[in-house]
Design a protein around this motif. Structure first.
Motif, mmCIF file in Angstrom:
data_model
loop_
_atom_site.group_PDB
_atom_site.id
_atom_site.type_symbol
_atom_site.label_atom_id
_atom_site.label_comp_id
_atom_site.label_asym_id
_atom_site.label_seq_id
_atom_site.Cartn_x
_atom_site.Cartn_y
_atom_site.Cartn_z
ATOM 1 N N LEU A 149 134.754 30.778 -38.267
ATOM 2 C CA LEU A 149 136.020 30.491 -38.925
ATOM 3 C C LEU A 149 137.040 30.029 -37.888
ATOM 4 N N PRO A 150 137.661 28.859 -38.073
ATOM 5 C CA PRO A 150 138.644 28.379 -37.097
ATOM 6 C C PRO A 150 139.849 29.316 -37.040
ATOM 7 N N VAL A 151 140.242 29.686 -35.824
ATOM 8 C CA VAL A 151 141.339 30.641 -35.650
ATOM 9 C C VAL A 151 142.510 30.034 -34.891
ATOM 10 N N GLY A 152 142.224 29.269 -33.836
ATOM 11 C CA GLY A 152 143.313 28.724 -33.046
ATOM 12 C C GLY A 152 142.818 27.955 -31.846
ATOM 13 N N VAL A 153 143.722 27.730 -30.888
ATOM 14 C CA VAL A 153 143.408 26.973 -29.679
ATOM 15 C C VAL A 153 143.883 27.768 -28.465
ATOM 16 N N LEU A 154 142.987 27.933 -27.511
ATOM 17 C CA LEU A 154 143.306 28.579 -26.240
ATOM 18 C C LEU A 154 143.406 27.501 -25.169
ATOM 19 N N THR A 155 144.490 27.510 -24.403
ATOM 20 C CA THR A 155 144.711 26.498 -23.370
ATOM 21 C C THR A 155 144.877 27.159 -22.008
ATOM 22 N N PHE A 156 144.119 26.679 -21.054
ATOM 23 C CA PHE A 156 144.219 27.125 -19.659
ATOM 24 C C PHE A 156 145.122 26.169 -18.904
ATOM 25 N N ASN A 157 146.072 26.719 -18.167
ATOM 26 C CA ASN A 157 147.027 25.916 -17.410
ATOM 27 C C ASN A 157 146.908 26.238 -15.928
ATOM 28 N N LYS A 158 146.830 25.179 -15.116
ATOM 29 C CA LYS A 158 146.775 25.360 -13.661
ATOM 30 C C LYS A 158 147.851 24.503 -13.023
ATOM 31 N N ASP A 159 148.778 25.153 -12.335
ATOM 32 C CA ASP A 159 149.885 24.479 -11.655
ATOM 33 C C ASP A 159 149.790 24.854 -10.180
ATOM 34 N N GLY A 160 149.114 24.013 -9.401
ATOM 35 C CA GLY A 160 148.826 24.381 -8.024
ATOM 36 C C GLY A 160 147.903 25.584 -8.006
ATOM 37 N N ARG A 214 153.038 19.561 -7.057
ATOM 38 C CA ARG A 214 151.731 20.180 -7.212
ATOM 39 C C ARG A 214 150.996 19.590 -8.417
ATOM 40 N N PRO A 215 149.663 19.476 -8.304
ATOM 41 C CA PRO A 215 148.902 18.943 -9.439
ATOM 42 C C PRO A 215 148.897 19.933 -10.606
ATOM 43 N N ILE A 216 149.110 19.436 -11.806
ATOM 44 C CA ILE A 216 149.100 20.257 -13.009
ATOM 45 C C ILE A 216 147.926 19.815 -13.875
ATOM 46 N N SER A 217 147.154 20.774 -14.340
ATOM 47 C CA SER A 217 146.013 20.446 -15.199
ATOM 48 C C SER A 217 145.951 21.424 -16.346
ATOM 49 N N GLN A 218 145.348 20.978 -17.444
ATOM 50 C CA GLN A 218 145.164 21.808 -18.622
ATOM 51 C C GLN A 218 143.757 21.614 -19.176
ATOM 52 N N GLN A 219 143.250 22.666 -19.808
ATOM 53 C CA GLN A 219 141.961 22.592 -20.487
ATOM 54 C C GLN A 219 142.054 23.447 -21.733
ATOM 55 N N SER A 220 141.757 22.854 -22.872
ATOM 56 C CA SER A 220 141.862 23.573 -24.144
ATOM 57 C C SER A 220 140.489 23.745 -24.776
ATOM 58 N N VAL A 221 140.325 24.863 -25.465
ATOM 59 C CA VAL A 221 139.102 25.118 -26.221
ATOM 60 C C VAL A 221 139.482 25.619 -27.605
#
Length: 433
Positions: free
Chosen positions: A19-30, A3-10
């Motif tokens: 104020l910088p706090v962190g990183v949120l990442t979206f993960n899609k696996d199929g 299955r195709p795996i993709s990620q997108q971070s903001v």
């Protein structure tokens, strides 16, 4: 076949100062979607640090989240609170479908078929996103920013245009221009009813709530009436008034998560504070437990919550679910109840609230039972009776307030709403007093 795996971070920032706090990442696996979040080390070392979401501990490394049910978000609770509500999702989905169709007709690159949870999360304009969380791409552009340098939040004088566009969507007759105008301007506070973020006359953010083509009563006037009665009952509420646009009454409700200089206040819904699944039942006593554990002034907020509980029952506000209660951050991870909002009398419903009284009693349906539970909210019998009297007196004045200038109900409106304010529960309250 793999299955195709993709990620997108903001990037995640906080407040007007970003104020910088962190990183949120979206993960899609199929077909599977999930998210991870990691705090920046600088935030973890900051003297002002706090958990931005109750499910995100102040620790290093990735913290994983997947939705426990189809109705729940894949994002940590604080981010889920900023997702568009049902109406906003409807506009985003319609706009995406129209863009795909237009691209196909013109032989251009066609956007991907299905919208992801990340698409919806990023579909809210940065200026109007609830609370203080802000999302930015790698280049530092805050999401969502309005294309072509356009204005993201329309001023009050554009109410007519807004009403026309929302009614077109309701009737499935919207144009590309209607959707472009509405896109990104939805809200996180509400359900499927048509609404839009708007700038009031003094430049402050507000939510404009419009009548639906399916309404059989003046729902917008009913909400403003309920908010004004709540204020008279001693409840802290969002400021509101009725604004007319071509004979159409629009409820204008001021945003309480902003300060006059543009500052943003972190916000959590009660559902997020409880870390609650949307498929579960929830109780006022559970919200009370959160107040005791997390609020800066528990006694004040417990009394306020109990006052709201009494008020909701006496005006037949049967849509009092956990997303319609919220908290604002005070300092160092301590919170306070946010002003009451989205309070609506339902004259066609039996007075049985959506939230339970406690986990044993079930849904709130008796003012006597509410009085018997007052001790859980740290109220004496005398204090509870005093508050009941104040709330009952305010609700009893509903016809006069309904006729006042900020509400503007007609005699027909009074007849339509009377069962919500004059019923067995208000009679029982009077008997107790």
């Amino acid at each position: 076949m793999k299955r195709p795996i993709s990620q997108q971070s903001v990037q995640v920032a906080l407040g007007q100062a970003a104020l910088p706090v962190g990183v949120l990442t979206f993960n899609k696996d199929g077909a599977r979607e999930s998210s991870t979040f990691a705090y920046h080390e600088a935030w973890l070392r900051s003297a002002d640090r706090f958990e931005i979401s109750p499910d995100l501990q102040l620790v290093q490394g990735q913290q994983f989240r997947k939705a426990p049910s189809r109705d729940d978000s894949i994002f940590p609770f604080a981010f889920a609170d900023t997702e568009p509500d049902g109406w906003g999702c409807r506009v985003i989905a319609r706009d995406h479908a129209r863009r795909r169709k237009s691209a196909q007709e013109k032989g251009r690159d066609v956007p991907h078929a299905g919208l992801t949870e990340m698409d919806y999360l990023l579909g809210v304009d940065d200026l109007s996103r609830i609370g203080a969380l802000r999302l930015a791409d790698e280049a530092g552009n805050y999401l969502r920013s309005i294309e072509d340098g356009g204005r993201g939040t329309p001023p009050l004088l554009e109410l007519g245009h807004l009403i026309g566009a929302t009614r077109a969507v309701e009737m499935n007759r919207e144009t590309a221009a209607d959707l472009k105008y509405l896109r990104g301007r939805g809200t996180s506070l509400g359900g499927m009813r048509p609404k839009c973020t708007i700038l009031d006359e003094d430049g402050q953010l507000a939510i404009g709530k419009f009548p639906s083509i399916n309404d059989d009563r003046s729902v917008t006037r009913g909400e403003v009436l309920a908010l004004h009665l709540a204020a008279a009952a001693g409840i802290t509420v969002a400021q509101s008034r009725i604004v007319m646009s071509e004979e159409i009454p629009v409820a204008l409700v001021r945003r309480f998560d902003r300060v006059t200089n543009g500052g943003r206040i972190p916000y959590l819904s009660a559902g997020s504070m409880l870390q609650a699944s949307r498929q579960e039942e929830h109780a006022y006593t559970q919200i009370a437990d959160c107040i005791i554990a997390r609020c800066a002034d528990p006694k004040r907020d417990l009394e306020e919550l109990w006052r709201r509980l009494v008020f909701n029952l006496l005006i037949t506000n049967v849509d009092d679910h956990v997303q319609n209660h919220g908290f604002l951050h005070v300092e160092h991870g301590l919170w306070r109840l946010a002003p009451a909002f989205d309070i609506n009398p339902f004259p066609d419903k039996d007075p049985e609230l959506k939230l339970w009284l406690n986990e044993d009693y079930g849904p709130v349906d008796s003012i006597e039972a509410v009085m018997n539970e007052a001790r859980y909210f740290r109220l004496s019998a005398d204090e509870a009776k005093r508050i009941l009297g104040e709330v009952r007196n305010a609700v009893g004045d509903w016809k006069r307030v309904a006729k006042s200038a900020p509400v503007g109900m007609t005699d027909d409106d009074l007849d339509a709403f009377q069962p919500a304010f004059e019923n067995g529960q208000t009679e029982a309250a009077a008997a107790l007093l």
